[in-house]
Design an enzyme around this catalytic site. Structure first.
Site, PDB file in Angstrom:
ATOM      1  N   ASP A 139       5.399  -5.720  -2.623  1.00  0.00           N
ATOM      2  CA  ASP A 139       6.021  -4.409  -2.843  1.00  0.00           C
ATOM      3  C   ASP A 139       7.308  -4.436  -3.684  1.00  0.00           C
ATOM      4  O   ASP A 139       8.332  -3.854  -3.284  1.00  0.00           O
ATOM      5  CB  ASP A 139       6.311  -3.732  -1.491  1.00  0.00           C
ATOM      6  CG  ASP A 139       5.046  -3.490  -0.673  1.00  0.00           C
ATOM      7  OD1 ASP A 139       3.954  -3.836  -1.141  1.00  0.00           O
ATOM      8  OD2 ASP A 139       5.158  -2.949   0.451  1.00  0.00           O
ATOM      9  N   CYS A 168       6.944  -5.084   5.509  1.00  0.00           N
ATOM     10  CA  CYS A 168       5.722  -5.519   4.824  1.00  0.00           C
ATOM     11  C   CYS A 168       5.634  -7.035   4.637  1.00  0.00           C
ATOM     12  O   CYS A 168       4.547  -7.605   4.739  1.00  0.00           O
ATOM     13  CB  CYS A 168       5.564  -4.762   3.515  1.00  0.00           C
ATOM     14  SG  CYS A 168       5.222  -3.022   3.849  1.00  0.00           S
ATOM     15  N   LYS A 177      -2.138  -0.817  -0.774  1.00  0.00           N
ATOM     16  CA  LYS A 177      -2.208  -0.620   0.681  1.00  0.00           C
ATOM     17  C   LYS A 177      -1.491   0.667   1.066  1.00  0.00           C
ATOM     18  O   LYS A 177      -0.612   1.134   0.341  1.00  0.00           O
ATOM     19  CB  LYS A 177      -1.593  -1.803   1.423  1.00  0.00           C
ATOM     20  CG  LYS A 177      -0.117  -1.975   1.114  1.00  0.00           C
ATOM     21  CD  LYS A 177       0.449  -3.194   1.784  1.00  0.00           C
ATOM     22  CE  LYS A 177       1.916  -3.352   1.491  1.00  0.00           C
ATOM     23  NZ  LYS A 177       2.753  -2.232   1.926  1.00  0.00           N
TER      24      LYS A 177
HETATM   25  C1  VGL Z   1       7.551  -0.795   3.638  1.00  0.00           C
HETATM   26  C2  VGL Z   1       8.286   0.787   5.100  1.00  0.00           C
HETATM   27  C3  VGL Z   1       7.309   1.658   4.692  1.00  0.00           C
HETATM   28  C4  VGL Z   1       7.727  -2.173   3.070  1.00  0.00           C
HETATM   29  C5  VGL Z   1       6.565   0.053   3.206  1.00  0.00           C
HETATM   30  O1  VGL Z   1       7.288  -2.427   1.940  1.00  0.00           O
HETATM   31  O2  VGL Z   1       8.312  -3.027   3.772  1.00  0.00           O
HETATM   32  N1  VGL Z   1       8.402  -0.423   4.597  1.00  0.00           N
HETATM   33  N2  VGL Z   1       6.445   1.274   3.739  1.00  0.00           N
END
Ligand code: VGL
Ligand code: ZN
Length: 207
Positions: A8, A154, A109
């Site tokens: 991410d 994540c 995702k």
């Molecule tokens: C994430 C919160 C919500 C992350 C993704 O990438 O850690 N955290 N969505």
């Protein structure tokens, strides 16, 4: 075989992003450095993208809770998040400084609005699997070097699932930053990953 897995590295988790992680953009150069190394040794580079429809039910705006509060979604504990990583928006793009041309495969995702997905392997209820595990198996990859955002969400859940699926996991600590809804949550996450079998390393240790 080993692979690099970047979690991410998207605008919304970096400076001025919708779900800004403190110093999130500081890990981009670590990602670039590791990609150079993995590319030069002909090892696979994968990346996840958090990728939500605007109707996603983890968003506070689609719930009856406030941002940062804990609620229940689909029978599971759920933090209500600000709208973030909405599909096909600036916020869901990779950070502009990331050399994303080196990425062999992107795993999306969080695409199902009914359930959140922190891990790159499964949704939070383990109801559905992404293609990540099958891609790794197809390429005979048994060892993962994982880094990215955010340490306590994540990254953590991806690492724990990878360990449970039998992969050898190196967590590249200087390539991670956390949300830290509570002050110690990133440290706790690193300890938990370590306890469950992840090997914690620094990017400088990777040859
Ligand atoms: C994430 C919160 C919500 C992350 C993704 O990438 O850690 N955290 N969505
Ligand atoms: Zn998300």
């Amino acid at each position: 075989m080993k692979a690099l897995l970047l979690i991410d590295l998207q605008n919304d988790f970096c400076k001025n992003g919708a779900l800004e992680v403190k110093d999130g953009d500081k890990v981009i150069f670590v990602g670039n450095l590791l990609m150079e190394k993995f590319k030069n040794s002909n090892n696979m580079i994968l990346a996840t993208k958090d990728w939500h429809p605007i109707t996603h039910k983890s968003f506070a705006s689609n719930s009856d809770g406030k941002i940062g509060e804990l609620g229940i979604l689909n029978g599971l504990p759920q933090v209500w998040w600000p709208n973030h990583c909405v599909e096909n928006t600036k916020g869901s793009e990779f950070h502009p400084n990331l050399n994303s041309k080196y990425i062999d495969k992107i795993i999306f995702k969080g695409t199902n609005k009914e359930i959140d997905s922190y891990s790159g392997f499964f949704d939070n209820g383990k109801l559905n699997k992404t293609e990540l595990d099958s891609i790794l198996k197809k390429n005979n990859i048994d060892t993962l070097y994982i880094m990215g955002l955010a340490t306590d969400f994540c990254v953590k859940f991806t690492v724990l699932d990878a360990l449970q699926l039998g992969y050898k996991v190196y967590l590249v600590e200087d390539g991670c930053r956390g949300v830290n809804l509570t002050p110690n949550s990133s440290l706790d996450a690193i300890n938990e990953m370590k306890e469950k079998g992840a090997i914690i390393i620094n990017s400088s240790e990777i040859l």
